[in-house]
Design an enzyme around this catalytic site. Sequence first.
Site, short mmCIF file in Angstrom:
data_model
loop_
_atom_site.label_atom_id
_atom_site.label_comp_id
_atom_site.label_asym_id
_atom_site.label_seq_id
_atom_site.Cartn_x
_atom_site.Cartn_y
_atom_site.Cartn_z
N ASN A 83 0.49 -1.26 -0.03
CA ASN A 83 0.58 0.04 -0.39
C ASN A 83 0.56 1.77 0.24
OD1 ASN A 83 -2.96 1.32 1.17
ND2 ASN A 83 -0.99 1.50 2.75
N TYR A 146 3.72 10.05 -11.82
CA TYR A 146 2.58 9.09 -10.52
C TYR A 146 1.95 7.65 -10.85
CZ TYR A 146 -1.32 7.85 -6.83
OH TYR A 146 -1.56 7.39 -6.00
N LYS A 150 1.86 3.66 -11.11
CA LYS A 150 0.49 3.02 -10.77
C LYS A 150 0.36 2.12 -11.90
CE LYS A 150 0.01 4.40 -6.80
NZ LYS A 150 0.01 3.09 -5.35
N THR A 181 -7.90 11.48 2.17
CA THR A 181 -6.35 10.84 2.82
C THR A 181 -5.91 12.24 2.69
OG1 THR A 181 -5.06 10.12 0.99
CG2 THR A 181 -6.48 8.26 1.96
#
Length: 251
Positions: A83, A146, A150, A181
């Site tokens: 994660n 990013y 992924k 988050t």
Amino acid sequence: MFDLTGKSIVITGAASGIGAATAQRLRKAGAQVLIGDITDCAESAAQWGCTFRHTDVSDADQFAALLDEAMERHGRLDVLVNNAASAGVHDMAEADAERAARYYRINALSVLVGMREAARRMERGGAIVNVASLSGARGTPGWGEYGMSKAAIISATQTAALEFGPLGIRVNAVSPGGVATPLSIAINGDALSRALEVLAPLGREGQPEDIAAAVHFLASDDAGYVTGQNWFVDGGWSVGTTVQTLGRILA
Ligand SMILES: NC(=O)c1ccc[n+]([C@@H]2O[C@H](COP(=O)([O-])OP(=O)(O)OC[C@H]3O[C@@H](n4cnc5c(N)ncnc54)[C@H](O)[C@@H]3O)[C@@H](O)[C@H]2O)c1
């Protein structure tokens, strides 16, 4: 249902956000949970009934030591949740190869190494759940560097499912859309939350617990016939535009 009693689970990046919610949920389901993170969360981990070991997942030796600790503490390894991640928003016009390589090393290569090391220790089979991202499968302005890391996770998940399936190890990915988050709020403020009230068919931003629930299912024996999948947990954002949203755009 989704009972994890006696399972030995390692989760990375669980000091906050999605990882923290997942660690707590898996623990409540009966698992023995060891957390590896660069952010110290030993105190919270103890409150949740979990254990913490300082681990930089981009360092292969540290990652292997984390998994060894699970073997020593619990006598086995059943589940690895990859994660941990680092992220930032940068337009493609300002792309920086060094920075992209850093995201790739922390986000993607750590998953490659983690899966290899976990498979070597999962003597009775097991499950690996990799946290990817909607941006790994869809164009996402600002998230190109990013998103590349992924996308690599989604690809590696499929190949690992093929290679580890015969060993009794299932490998799946969960791709969150927008989730409230610390990482997301620091980058987006409340803009993403407001946008998802319109863009997501379910009319809201995701919460860490929404992602934790999906990881929980994939980690459990109830998902015993599921492998190689990338599960979008995004309130339906990825599948299209609602009639109501189209109406707002056209009004
Ligand atoms: N929040 C979202 O909207 C969203 C969307 C898509 C995907 N994701 C993914 O969900 C996962 C969790 O993200 P989050 O939003 O909860 O972020 P977060 O920042 O709250 O948590 C990330 C955790 O990873 C840890 N970490 C960073 N680099 C590390 C390293 N080298 N070694 C070990 N730990 C490290 C951090 O210390 C932190 O505790 C990440 O993989 C992220 O890419 C999040």
